[in-house]
Design an enzyme around this catalytic site. Structure first.
Site, short mmCIF file in Angstrom:
data_model
loop_
_atom_site.label_atom_id
_atom_site.label_comp_id
_atom_site.label_asym_id
_atom_site.label_seq_id
_atom_site.Cartn_x
_atom_site.Cartn_y
_atom_site.Cartn_z
N ASP A 9 40.21 21.45 -11.25
CA ASP A 9 39.71 21.28 -9.88
C ASP A 9 39.61 19.79 -9.59
O ASP A 9 39.86 18.95 -10.45
CB ASP A 9 38.33 21.92 -9.75
CG ASP A 9 37.36 21.36 -10.79
OD1 ASP A 9 36.78 20.29 -10.55
OD2 ASP A 9 37.21 21.98 -11.87
N ASP A 22 36.70 18.38 -8.90
CA ASP A 22 35.26 18.15 -8.97
C ASP A 22 34.70 18.32 -7.55
O ASP A 22 35.00 19.31 -6.90
CB ASP A 22 34.96 16.77 -9.57
CG ASP A 22 33.56 16.70 -10.15
OD1 ASP A 22 33.18 17.63 -10.88
OD2 ASP A 22 32.84 15.73 -9.87
#
Length: 281
Positions: free
Chosen positions: A206, A208
């Site tokens: 991802d 974050d």
């Protein structure tokens, strides 16, 4: 011998034959799980699930010292980790692979970060914590596989288990970090103390939470889904790696304790000498 630390799914490699499942105790307690000893494509390997066989250990609950010590005691001399991380850079897309070479230790909790103390003093250099022979080995094979691999990146290690705030994410970007995770510290530094050649292959799951679009912010469900998707690529890379000879041992990493121990030999007890001898092997 090569040891691999990661999830149990990594063991499902073509041609892998399990020899033994070793339950072992150490002077530092028990590792996360019994250690799997296996043969694959002519190599004898050790596998250890970092979070336990059922992923029951939080990052701060992992007995990192026991994990590293047990692998060293069983014959490991090179160690490759596989870890999920959040990306702090636009160029490191979710699903990409990263080979960090530097670490920022932001662990504030009560993790045991060294084998030393209690009468044995040592100060090991961690200026270059990751073995260049291992990273070159992984990078060369990733290139042949056509994989996107980001090298020479900085891994920030935070306590967890919560996911970070947006302010924290921006701070990590500001100080030059490229990925963020919860498990590589103190693993990388204990490997150095154990004179193991260490590297870790990170999977970006991802972005974050530093991006303005809330849809890009990390959720646990997305982390698990993207990690699972990328794990198949990681297994293909491991299979390709094991079809080649292991990289040469870098003696700089295998002799990390030569000038590091300050306590004179005469002051070391027999009990201390037993665990120290394992690290010195």
């Amino acid at each position: 011998m090569l040891a691999i630390i990661g999830g149990t799914g990594l063991y499902q490699l073509p041609g892998l034959n399990v020899i033994d499942k070793i339950k072992i105790d150490t002077p530092f307690g028990q590792p996360s799980a019994p250690i799997v000893k296996a043969e694959c494509l002519g190599h004898t390997l050790l596998f250890l699930p970092r979070h336990g066989e059922q992923h029951q250990l939080m990052p701060h609950e992992i007995n990192y010292r026991a994990n590293i010590f047990a692998l060293k005691q069983l014959g490991a001399r090179q160690l490759l980790g596989v870890s999920a991380t959040g990306s702090l850079r636009e160029s490191i897309h979710p699903g990409a692979f990263i080979l960090p070479t530097q670490y920022l230790d932001l662990i504030r909790g009560n993790r045991d970060k060294t084998f030393f103390g209690q009468g044995v003093v040592a100060h090991v250099s961690t200026a270059m914590p990751v073995c260049p022979n291992l990273t070159a080995w992984v990078a060369a094979q990733a290139k042949q596989q056509g994989m996107t691999l980001h090298q020479d990146k900085v891994y920030a290690c935070v306590d967890g288990p919560r996911l970070g705030t947006k302010a924290e994410s921006h701070f990590l970007r500001m100080v030059g970090c490229d990925v963020v995770g919860m498990t590589n510290v103190p693993e990388v530094f204990l490997a150095r103390e154990a004179q193991l050649c260490y590297a870790t292959l990170c999977i970006a799951t991802d972005y974050d939470c530093w991006q303005d679009d809330p849809a890009q912010h990390v959720t646990v469900a997305e982390v698990i889904a993207r990690y699972g998707q990328s794990l198949e690529q990681a297994k293909a890379l491991l299979t390709a790696l094991l079809a080649t000879p292991l990289p040469p041992i870098d003696e700089t990493y295998r002799r990390a304790l030569d000038q590091a121990i300050l306590t004179p030999d005469s002051a070391i007890t027999n009990t201390q000498r037993r665990w120290l001898n394992v690290l010195m092997q």
